[in-house]
Design a protein around this motif. Structure first.
Motif, PDB file in Angstrom:
ATOM      1  N   GLY A   1      43.795  32.658 -12.612  1.00 57.78           N
ATOM      2  CA  GLY A   1      44.334  33.713 -11.768  1.00 57.78           C
ATOM      3  C   GLY A   1      44.228  33.426 -10.281  1.00 57.78           C
ATOM      4  N   TRP A   2      43.614  32.302  -9.908  1.00 52.00           N
ATOM      5  CA  TRP A   2      43.474  31.963  -8.493  1.00 52.00           C
ATOM      6  C   TRP A   2      44.815  31.874  -7.762  1.00 52.00           C
ATOM      7  N   PRO A   3      45.818  31.197  -8.312  1.00 57.15           N
ATOM      8  CA  PRO A   3      47.098  31.127  -7.590  1.00 57.15           C
ATOM      9  C   PRO A   3      47.778  32.488  -7.447  1.00 57.15           C
ATOM     10  N   GLN A   4      47.499  33.400  -8.385  1.00 55.82           N
ATOM     11  CA  GLN A   4      48.148  34.709  -8.360  1.00 55.82           C
ATOM     12  C   GLN A   4      47.409  35.731  -7.491  1.00 55.82           C
ATOM     13  N   LEU A   5      46.190  35.396  -7.068  1.00 56.65           N
ATOM     14  CA  LEU A   5      45.457  36.332  -6.210  1.00 56.65           C
ATOM     15  C   LEU A   5      46.248  36.606  -4.934  1.00 56.65           C
ATOM     16  N   PRO A   6      46.232  37.830  -4.449  1.00 59.29           N
ATOM     17  CA  PRO A   6      46.807  38.063  -3.117  1.00 59.29           C
ATOM     18  C   PRO A   6      46.107  37.151  -2.109  1.00 59.29           C
ATOM     19  N   PRO A   7      46.843  36.570  -1.184  1.00 59.31           N
ATOM     20  CA  PRO A   7      46.216  35.667  -0.220  1.00 59.31           C
ATOM     21  C   PRO A   7      45.011  36.278   0.495  1.00 59.31           C
ATOM     22  N   SER A   8      45.038  37.581   0.708  1.00 64.14           N
ATOM     23  CA  SER A   8      43.905  38.229   1.377  1.00 64.14           C
ATOM     24  C   SER A   8      42.643  38.156   0.528  1.00 64.14           C
ATOM     25  N   LYS A   9      42.784  38.146  -0.791  1.00 65.91           N
ATOM     26  CA  LYS A   9      41.617  38.014  -1.675  1.00 65.91           C
ATOM     27  C   LYS A   9      41.063  36.591  -1.606  1.00 65.91           C
ATOM     28  N   ARG A  10      41.960  35.624  -1.573  1.00 65.09           N
ATOM     29  CA  ARG A  10      41.496  34.238  -1.404  1.00 65.09           C
ATOM     30  C   ARG A  10      40.808  34.072  -0.055  1.00 65.09           C
ATOM     31  N   ALA A  11      41.309  34.788   0.954  1.00 66.85           N
ATOM     32  CA  ALA A  11      40.702  34.733   2.283  1.00 66.85           C
ATOM     33  C   ALA A  11      39.254  35.205   2.246  1.00 66.85           C
ATOM     34  N   ASN A  12      38.978  36.210   1.458  1.00 64.34           N
ATOM     35  CA  ASN A  12      37.597  36.693   1.355  1.00 64.34           C
ATOM     36  C   ASN A  12      36.669  35.597   0.845  1.00 64.34           C
ATOM     37  N   HIS A  13      37.115  34.853  -0.143  1.00 58.65           N
ATOM     38  CA  HIS A  13      36.312  33.753  -0.663  1.00 58.65           C
ATOM     39  C   HIS A  13      36.109  32.665   0.393  1.00 58.65           C
ATOM     40  N   LEU A  14      37.143  32.405   1.186  1.00 57.44           N
ATOM     41  CA  LEU A  14      37.027  31.380   2.223  1.00 57.44           C
ATOM     42  C   LEU A  14      36.015  31.792   3.291  1.00 57.44           C
ATOM     43  N   HIS A  15      36.025  33.057   3.668  1.00 60.92           N
ATOM     44  CA  HIS A  15      35.028  33.527   4.631  1.00 60.92           C
ATOM     45  C   HIS A  15      33.614  33.390   4.057  1.00 60.92           C
ATOM     46  N   LYS A  16      33.456  33.707   2.784  1.00 58.91           N
ATOM     47  CA  LYS A  16      32.143  33.553   2.145  1.00 58.91           C
ATOM     48  C   LYS A  16      31.719  32.086   2.100  1.00 58.91           C
ATOM     49  N   LEU A  17      32.681  31.216   1.856  1.00 60.45           N
ATOM     50  CA  LEU A  17      32.375  29.788   1.840  1.00 60.45           C
ATOM     51  C   LEU A  17      31.930  29.319   3.232  1.00 60.45           C
ATOM     52  N   ALA A  18      32.580  29.832   4.266  1.00 59.24           N
ATOM     53  CA  ALA A  18      32.188  29.480   5.635  1.00 59.24           C
ATOM     54  C   ALA A  18      30.739  29.861   5.902  1.00 59.24           C
ATOM     55  N   ARG A  19      30.348  31.064   5.457  1.00 63.12           N
ATOM     56  CA  ARG A  19      28.967  31.501   5.688  1.00 63.12           C
ATOM     57  C   ARG A  19      27.987  30.655   4.872  1.00 63.12           C
ATOM     58  N   ALA A  20      28.375  30.281   3.675  1.00 60.09           N
ATOM     59  CA  ALA A  20      27.497  29.456   2.830  1.00 60.09           C
ATOM     60  C   ALA A  20      27.314  28.068   3.432  1.00 60.09           C
ATOM     61  N   ILE A  21      28.359  27.541   4.062  1.00 56.78           N
ATOM     62  CA  ILE A  21      28.262  26.250   4.744  1.00 56.78           C
ATOM     63  C   ILE A  21      27.325  26.362   5.943  1.00 56.78           C
ATOM     64  N   GLU A  22      27.496  27.413   6.728  1.00 56.08           N
ATOM     65  CA  GLU A  22      26.640  27.602   7.904  1.00 56.08           C
ATOM     66  C   GLU A  22      25.170  27.677   7.511  1.00 56.08           C
ATOM     67  N   LYS A  23      24.896  28.355   6.412  1.00 54.67           N
ATOM     68  CA  LYS A  23      23.523  28.498   5.942  1.00 54.67           C
ATOM     69  C   LYS A  23      22.886  27.138   5.642  1.00 54.67           C
ATOM     70  N   ARG A  24      23.702  26.173   5.290  1.00 53.61           N
ATOM     71  CA  ARG A  24      23.216  24.848   4.901  1.00 53.61           C
ATOM     72  C   ARG A  24      23.417  23.806   6.001  1.00 53.61           C
ATOM     73  N   ALA A  25      23.685  24.253   7.220  1.00 51.85           N
ATOM     74  CA  ALA A  25      24.030  23.329   8.305  1.00 51.85           C
ATOM     75  C   ALA A  25      22.950  22.277   8.540  1.00 51.85           C
ATOM     76  N   GLU A  26      21.695  22.697   8.594  1.00 48.80           N
ATOM     77  CA  GLU A  26      20.619  21.744   8.853  1.00 48.80           C
ATOM     78  C   GLU A  26      20.503  20.719   7.725  1.00 48.80           C
ATOM     79  N   GLN A  27      20.618  21.197   6.496  1.00 48.52           N
ATOM     80  CA  GLN A  27      20.534  20.283   5.354  1.00 48.52           C
ATOM     81  C   GLN A  27      21.708  19.319   5.349  1.00 48.52           C
ATOM     82  N   LEU A  28      22.906  19.856   5.574  1.00 54.68           N
ATOM     83  CA  LEU A  28      24.089  19.000   5.590  1.00 54.68           C
ATOM     84  C   LEU A  28      23.979  17.945   6.684  1.00 54.68           C
ATOM     85  N   GLY A  29      23.532  18.371   7.863  1.00 55.96           N
ATOM     86  CA  GLY A  29      23.399  17.428   8.964  1.00 55.96           C
ATOM     87  C   GLY A  29      22.431  16.309   8.647  1.00 55.96           C
ATOM     88  N   ALA A  30      21.287  16.653   8.064  1.00 55.91           N
ATOM     89  CA  ALA A  30      20.280  15.642   7.753  1.00 55.91           C
ATOM     90  C   ALA A  30      20.784  14.649   6.714  1.00 55.91           C
TER      91      ALA A  30
END
Length: 483
Positions: free
Chosen positions: A64-93
């Protein structure tokens, strides 16, 4: 994170889970700062690639991912951005340990610098108009934009999470499902990406990650279940990817090599140009495709240009990437240092002269270090002026008039970037319009998230970033409704 930095890793990420790779072959991960092997990753085989593509296909058809309204996919992308930020120090190292990027830069570029791409494409997804109507010549047409399908994302080692985000963020915003193949030099950080994907609630199978070398990437590019390939790498490898995609008319984006030029007009203000030399001509030890590794300088001002560049480059601190004072770290691998040293030798053989650098720095006996190097008396036909070195080497080429300068600037098989430095903005714009490159700056040189990035000639096909980066993951369909 300690577990990621040591030992043998056997898993790939398929259908939302880590699972043992079918392949038993492993690729060593070597720290370029000390030449020590510290981990192993799977070298994915045909079964591994097929499992990942099949999971992506299943998710495209049933999640159902392709059929999701783009705004719903956007919510997941924002969550992914926050999850990446949380791991910034680990990713950098982890990235620093793998590729030698100075830690302060690595944390920023692989953390906040990466998360902004997910936020940006979330915003574009919010604005995405899936269907629109057109009227003309007495007819009505509905124009529909749909995800292209399963996208294979093959990324390089130099800035791994940013390179992934350039592709993954628009692919997810468009509604595609994906298979990522990181570079073998920089794969460990993608285990943290898998954690972030889970945290963001991305449905199983929408993003899959297969590790491996060149053959793994070839298997992905050739797989009949992949509808679109987005590849960043060398021009030589890009040709092979293009041939593989042509067999089945798979959609394709190629971001390839460069030999970009900084064109200093005779009225250029060196106080504007010289402070930018380190960041634009040899960023990340010159291991950036759009680096301005050629400086094209007016002959009447050649000496002051050469002296100014040499002074800036000679003053850079070369050192261990964990040292906060370090400005230039090691090259990524022994093969890369050998390659750069051979280009330096060829420049000397062909008649260019080293002004500063040219060898290995003292006191750094372990690690793949090379001194930032500036060549003068460079002819545009020389190898160091024509071929992508991918190291901290600047060639300063003299010219006599604007037409000759443009001929030099455009006189390579590449066409990725360029910059013009002048005190006359109108003159700069006129010159910039004649440079055969995908991105040209005037008195500055940077990439802008809203602006398309890509090259012409041997530097690739298609564009990343901006709305154009989203468009490459969409197909357009015309529906003719009943009158």
């Amino acid at each position: 994170m300690a577990g990621l930095m040591n030992g043998e890793h056997v898993d790939i990420y398929v259908n939302g889970k880590l699972r043992p790779a079918h392949s038993r072959t492993r690729i060593p991960v070597v720290n370029p700062a000390d030449e020590q092997e510290f981990a192993l990753i799977p070298d994915g085989d045909k079964d591994d690639v097929c499992a990942a593509v099949e999971a992506a296909r299943e998710a495209f058809e049933k999640s159902g991912w392709p059929q999701l309204p783009p705004s719903k996919r956007a919510n997941h992308l924002h969550k992914l951005a926050r999850a990446i930020e949380k791991r910034a120090e680990q990713l950098g190292a982890i990235v620093t340990a793998q590729i030698g990027m100075p830690l302060t830069i690595s944390v920023l570029s692989n953390g906040v610098g990466t998360s902004r791409y997910y936020d940006y494409y979330a915003e574009l997804a919010d604005q995405l108009e899936v269907e629109s109507e057109r009227f003309g010549h007495g007819l009505r047409t509905i124009v529909r934009r749909e995800p292209v399908g399963v996208a294979g994302l093959i990324v390089p080692w130099n800035g791994p999470q940013g390179a992934i985000a350039w592709k993954l963020a628009p692919a997810l915003a468009a509604g595609c499902t994906t298979v990522i193949k990181p570079s073998p030099e920089a794969s460990l950080d993608s285990y943290l990406l898998a954690e972030a994907l889970d945290e963001a609630g991305i449905p199983p199978g929408v993003v899959n990650i297969v590790f491996g070398g060149r053959e793994t990437g070839s298997l992905l590019a050739c797989h009949p279940g992949v509808d679109k390939v987005s590849f960043t790498g060398s021009t030589r490898a890009g040709r092979q990817v293009a041939l593989a995609c042509a067999e089945r008319f798979a959609r394709l984006t190629l971001e390839l090599g460069g030999k970009s030029g900084a064109l200093l007009l005779d009225d250029a203000d060196l106080n504007t140009f010289l402070p930018l030399v380190a960041s634009t001509c040899i960023p990340f030890s010159g291991q950036i495709c759009h680096a301005l590794t050629r400086v094209i300088a007016p002959r009447a001002r050649y000496e002051e240009v050469v002296d100014g560049i040499a002074a800036k480059i000679a003053g850079l601190v070369v050192g261990h990437p964990l040292d906060p004072a370090t400005q230039v770290g090691p090259l990524v691998a022994r093969r890369q240092r050998d390659r750069v040293e051979e280009y330096i030798a060829s420049g000397c053989r062909e008649g260019a002269r080293v002004v500063t650098g040219g060898g290995r720095p003292e006191g750094l006996d372990a690690g793949y270090y090379i001194q930032p190097t500036v060549f003068r008396d460079v002819d545009s036909a020389m190898s160091i002026a024509q071929q992508e070195i991918f190291g901290p080497v600047i060639s300063v080429i003299p010219y006599d008039n604007d037409e000759e300068a443009l001929a030099i600037c455009n006189g390579t098989t590449y066409g990725l970037g360029g910059a013009v430095f002048t005190s006359n903005p109108q003159r700069g714009m006129a010159i910039a319009r004649r440079i055969a490159a995908g991105v040209v700056g005037i008195n500055r040189y940077t990439l802008h998230i809203d602006a398309p990035f890509g090259g012409v000639k041997g530097s690739g096909l298609g564009r990343e970033l901006g709305p154009e980066g989203l468009a490459t993951f969409l197909e357009t369909k015309s529906i003719l409704p009943p009158s």
